[in-house]
Design a protein around this motif. Structure first.
Motif, PDB file in Angstrom:
ATOM      1  N   GLN A 134       0.809  -1.224   0.000  1.00  0.00           N
ATOM      2  CA  GLN A 134       0.000   0.000   0.000  1.00  0.00           C
ATOM      3  C   GLN A 134       0.845   1.278   0.000  1.00  0.00           C
ATOM      4  N   GLU A 135       2.100   1.213  -0.461  1.00  0.00           N
ATOM      5  CA  GLU A 135       2.972   2.386  -0.394  1.00  0.00           C
ATOM      6  C   GLU A 135       3.009   3.197  -1.682  1.00  0.00           C
ATOM      7  N   VAL A 136       2.256   2.793  -2.700  1.00  0.00           N
ATOM      8  CA  VAL A 136       2.201   3.561  -3.943  1.00  0.00           C
ATOM      9  C   VAL A 136       0.860   4.266  -4.014  1.00  0.00           C
ATOM     10  N   GLY A 137       0.877   5.577  -4.146  1.00  0.00           N
ATOM     11  CA  GLY A 137      -0.357   6.341  -4.229  1.00  0.00           C
ATOM     12  C   GLY A 137      -0.231   7.681  -3.532  1.00  0.00           C
ATOM     13  N   PRO A 138      -1.347   8.405  -3.388  1.00  0.00           N
ATOM     14  CA  PRO A 138      -1.314   9.726  -2.741  1.00  0.00           C
ATOM     15  C   PRO A 138      -0.792   9.637  -1.317  1.00  0.00           C
ATOM     16  N   ARG A 139      -0.097  10.698  -0.898  1.00  0.00           N
ATOM     17  CA  ARG A 139       0.451  10.753   0.453  1.00  0.00           C
ATOM     18  C   ARG A 139       0.012  12.044   1.133  1.00  0.00           C
ATOM     19  N   ALA A 140      -0.149  11.921   2.444  1.00  0.00           N
ATOM     20  CA  ALA A 140      -0.471  13.101   3.255  1.00  0.00           C
ATOM     21  C   ALA A 140       0.803  13.918   3.476  1.00  0.00           C
TER      22      ALA A 140
END
Length: 718
Positions: free
Chosen positions: A621-627
């Motif tokens: 789950q580490e690929v995608g939008p980040r806060a």
């Protein structure tokens, strides 16, 4: 005779004769005149004369038995000396001679009692093996085989070499007798091979040529074959009643006049007939003993096969006996035929496999039984009953699984299952997960073959705790689902599932207003619908074909209001075999959430990319939008793709792969900022699926991302 002569036998009216008294004839008996066979003069002329001067001992009398024993025993002083005339000295003490004995104390010991006698058998084979040494080296030579081998599709020489006793000995034997024994065995083998290809009268001579005779360093085991005449079919005759459809037997018996009489071809043709008859309504058909009448003059053989076809039948009822796991009514649920359908043994085999697949039976048999009941179909068919004899097996199972993946850590799963706690096939499953980042317990009720074969009803409840970088949550979930799925014995083109679910989840989410993470409680309810189309050739390890799956989940969140939305995901994969060992595989995944903003959707229901089943080379789950704090927050759309080359050699395999993907805040994939990972994998193929070990690295790695990611699990990545 001597002193140790046999005792005399005295009977009434007899006279002793040479120390042995024989009965005399009555005085008034008239005896026939007996003529000598040969006259004394003729006898004397035929017996050679001996020269007394050359060997004077020939005229001496024979010694007694007692004297002989004493001389052999070495007790010479007690033997009476011979006088000048060769006779025993009359001065010798007869009493002393009679008391002469062997000086051996063992002879005076009593014989042992049979009950106390000890016998230790000797292992001659082991002794021979310990002392065995190679005394003969040999080579094998066959003449006359290649000429026959060229006339057939079979590899006769290869077959001989694979079964030969001489070849199996690797050219070494303990002695020449062993070589002869192997040669005799191979002579019979070679004769059988010739006969199997139609040469019924081969002449096979054998001999061993010594190394000295051949002038070589080894002996030669020689088989000289003369194949003789090869026989072919003269006529092919089937003795059977007419079938429906006509010529059912002859169409499945591919033996033609003029073809060589090959044993494998004959056996294969008869096997086709034995299969075709019960597949077409004749469950009680029997093949008789074939006959082949050879004619030396024409080199042909007339083939005759008697067949008893029995009655033509249709499926009737089902009966069952034994230690029952379920009753006859549930057996009929597993059947893929209806009452009145024409009997087909393939349907019976399928039913037997379905019974085994329940996992509830230790042993099971399914056999047709005649009823004699007319079906009323007007075609002369009768009903046949299928009798199922079942013996229930252990219904409980304990299972476990161990895995590891970067970003997920170590994970151990265990389960206890009672597959028939609520008959028929009502299972209770208790499962638990203990991982470095995830823990859960669950209980599931599952009714297999619920009302129809391969349809499953499932009711489940679960408590879970997760602590991933993208998701920190406590969740309670209840779901119910009805599905129609593929199984290892019946892989279906179309599958589907539908159900309902409800969950309460306390999850951490980033609060953009405060700039920190807060735990929020989400109340989620929804429906689930899934449909699949599968043309692949294997459920666990596909090598050709494709798969398409669509998942639609209308849901609503009840946290601080009502927020309905729809989650949709499409998956497709394809498989292409370049060779028998090399397979190219690819997949694509698209996802979208419509109807709610990113913040109104629980973090656990958003889309993420990365991990062993997603984009390898990155953590879970580490690929995608980040806060702003750097942790993933998920998105409302998803794009993934992968290409993999799988090479298999025996039970092992290697794989190389490239994965790409990204999750987006938008409701549709933007196909920008695509992340890529590449790697290699190892496969070990088992009967329940391949064991997978993948190692990958991100392409264009960014700060904070691992150089290497490792994934260990059961099953292919897709």
């Amino acid at each position: 005779m001597g002193q140790d002569a046999a005792p005399s036998v005295q009977e009434e009216g007899s006279e002793p004769v040479n120390d042995l008294e024989l009965p005399s004839p009555p005085a008034d008996a008239e005896l026939p005149a007996v003529e000598p066979v040969i006259s004394d003069e003729e006898f004397d002329s035929l017996v050679p004369a001996f020269d007394d001067e050359l060997d004077p001992e020939l005229d001496q009398p024979l010694e007694s038995i007692e004297e002989f024993r004493q001389r052999i025993a070495g007790d010479e002083p007690q033997i009476a000396p011979l006088g000048n005339d060769g006779t025993a000295d009359q001065g010798a003490d007869p009493q002393a001679l009679s008391e002469t004995r062997f000086d051996d104390a063992v002879l005076d010991e009593p014989l042992p009692d049979l009950d106390s006698f000890q016998y230790e058998p000797r292992d001659y084979a082991a002794a021979e093996a310990q002392g065995a040494s190679v005394a003969v080296k040999y080579r094998v030579k066959i003449t006359g085989l290649d000429e026959a081998d060229d006339q057939t599709d079979a590899n006769m020489r290869g077959l001989f070499n694979s079964l030969s006793a001489l070849r199996d000995g690797d050219g070494e034997a303990a002695n020449l007798s062993q070589v002869y024994a192997r040669l005799s065995t191979d002579q019979a083998l070679l004769k059988t091979i010739f006969e199997s290809e139609g040469w019924y009268e081969p002449a096979i001579d054998t001999r061993i040529v010594s190394a000295r005779e051949s002038g070589e360093d080894k002996a030669t085991a020689l088989l000289e074959a003369t194949p003789g005449q090869r026989y072919s079919f003269g006529s092919v005759t089937v003795q059977a009643d007419e079938t429906v459809p006509p010529h059912l037997i002859s169409k499945n018996l591919p033996l033609k006049e003029g073809q060589p009489i090959i044993a494998q071809r004959v056996q294969g043709a008869e096997a086709r007939v034995a299969l075709a008859l019960p597949e077409n309504g004749y469950p009680f058909a029997e093949l008789g003993e074939r006959s082949i009448l050879l004619d030396r003059d024409t080199g042909t053989g007339d083939y005759t096969l008697p067949v008893t076809i029995g009655p033509r039948a249709r499926f009737g009822g089902v009966t069952t006996t034994g230690d029952l796991a379920f009753d006859a009514e549930h057996v009929e649920v597993l059947a893929r035929f209806e009452r009145g359908d024409l009997y087909d043994s393939r349907e019976v085999d399928d039913l037997r496999k379905a019974l085994v697949a329940t996992g509830l039976l230790g042993t099971v048999s399914v056999e047709p039984e005649r009823t004699g009941e007319d079906t009323g179909a007007g075609d002369g068919t009768e009903y046949v009953t299928l009798h199922v004899d079942q013996q229930a097996g252990p219904p409980r199972t304990i299972a476990g699984q161990l895995g590891y993946a970067t970003g997920e850590g170590f994970r151990v799963e265990g389960s206890w299952t009672h597959r028939n706690l609520f008959p028929p096939e009502g299972a209770l499953i208790l499962a638990g997960t203990a991982g470095t980042l995830e823990q859960s317990v669950s209980a599931t009720f599952r009714r297999s073959n619920a009302g129809q074969r391969d349809k499953t009803f499932q009711l489940a409840t679960e408590l879970a705790r997760t602590n991933f970088a993208a998701l920190d949550s406590y969740t309670a979930k209840v779901s119910a689902q009805y599905s129609y799925d593929s199984t290892p014995i019946w892989q279906k083109r179309i599958t589907y599932a539908y159900g309902v679910q409800a969950r309460i989840s306390a999850e951490e989410d980033y609060n953009y207003a405060t700039g920190g993470r807060e735990r929020r409680t989400f109340y989620i309810g929804g429906l689930t619908g899934k449909i699949g189309w599968d043309t692949s050739d294997d459920l666990l390890n596909p090598t050709r074909g494709f798969r398409l799956t669509a998942l639609v989940e209308p849901e609503a969140g009840l946290e601080d209001g009502f927020y309905p939305y729809v989650r949709t995901q499409l998956d497709g994969s394809a498989y292409y075999p370049v060779t028998n060992a090399l397979v190219l595989a690819g997949r694509v995944r698209l996802g979208t959430i419509q109807g709610a903003s990113n913040l109104d959707i629980a973090p656990s229901r958003r889309f993420y990319a990365g991990g062993g089943g997603s984009v390898r080379g990155f953590g879970y789950q580490e690929v995608g939008p980040r806060a702003p704090d750097g942790d993933p927050v998920g998105g409302r759309s998803l794009f993934e793709a992968a290409a993999e080359a799988r090479y298999r050699f025996g039970d092992y395999g290697l794989a190389t792969f490239v994965d790409i993907g990204q999750a987006y805040r938008e409701t549709t994939p933007q196909f920008t900022d695509i992340r890529m990972g590449a790697g290699v994998g190892f496969r070990y193929y088992t009967n329940f699926g391949p064991f997978r070990f993948d190692i990958a690295t991100p392409i264009d790695r960014r700060d904070g991302e691992s150089w290497i990611s490792v994934y260990v699990s059961i099953g292919q990545a897709f």
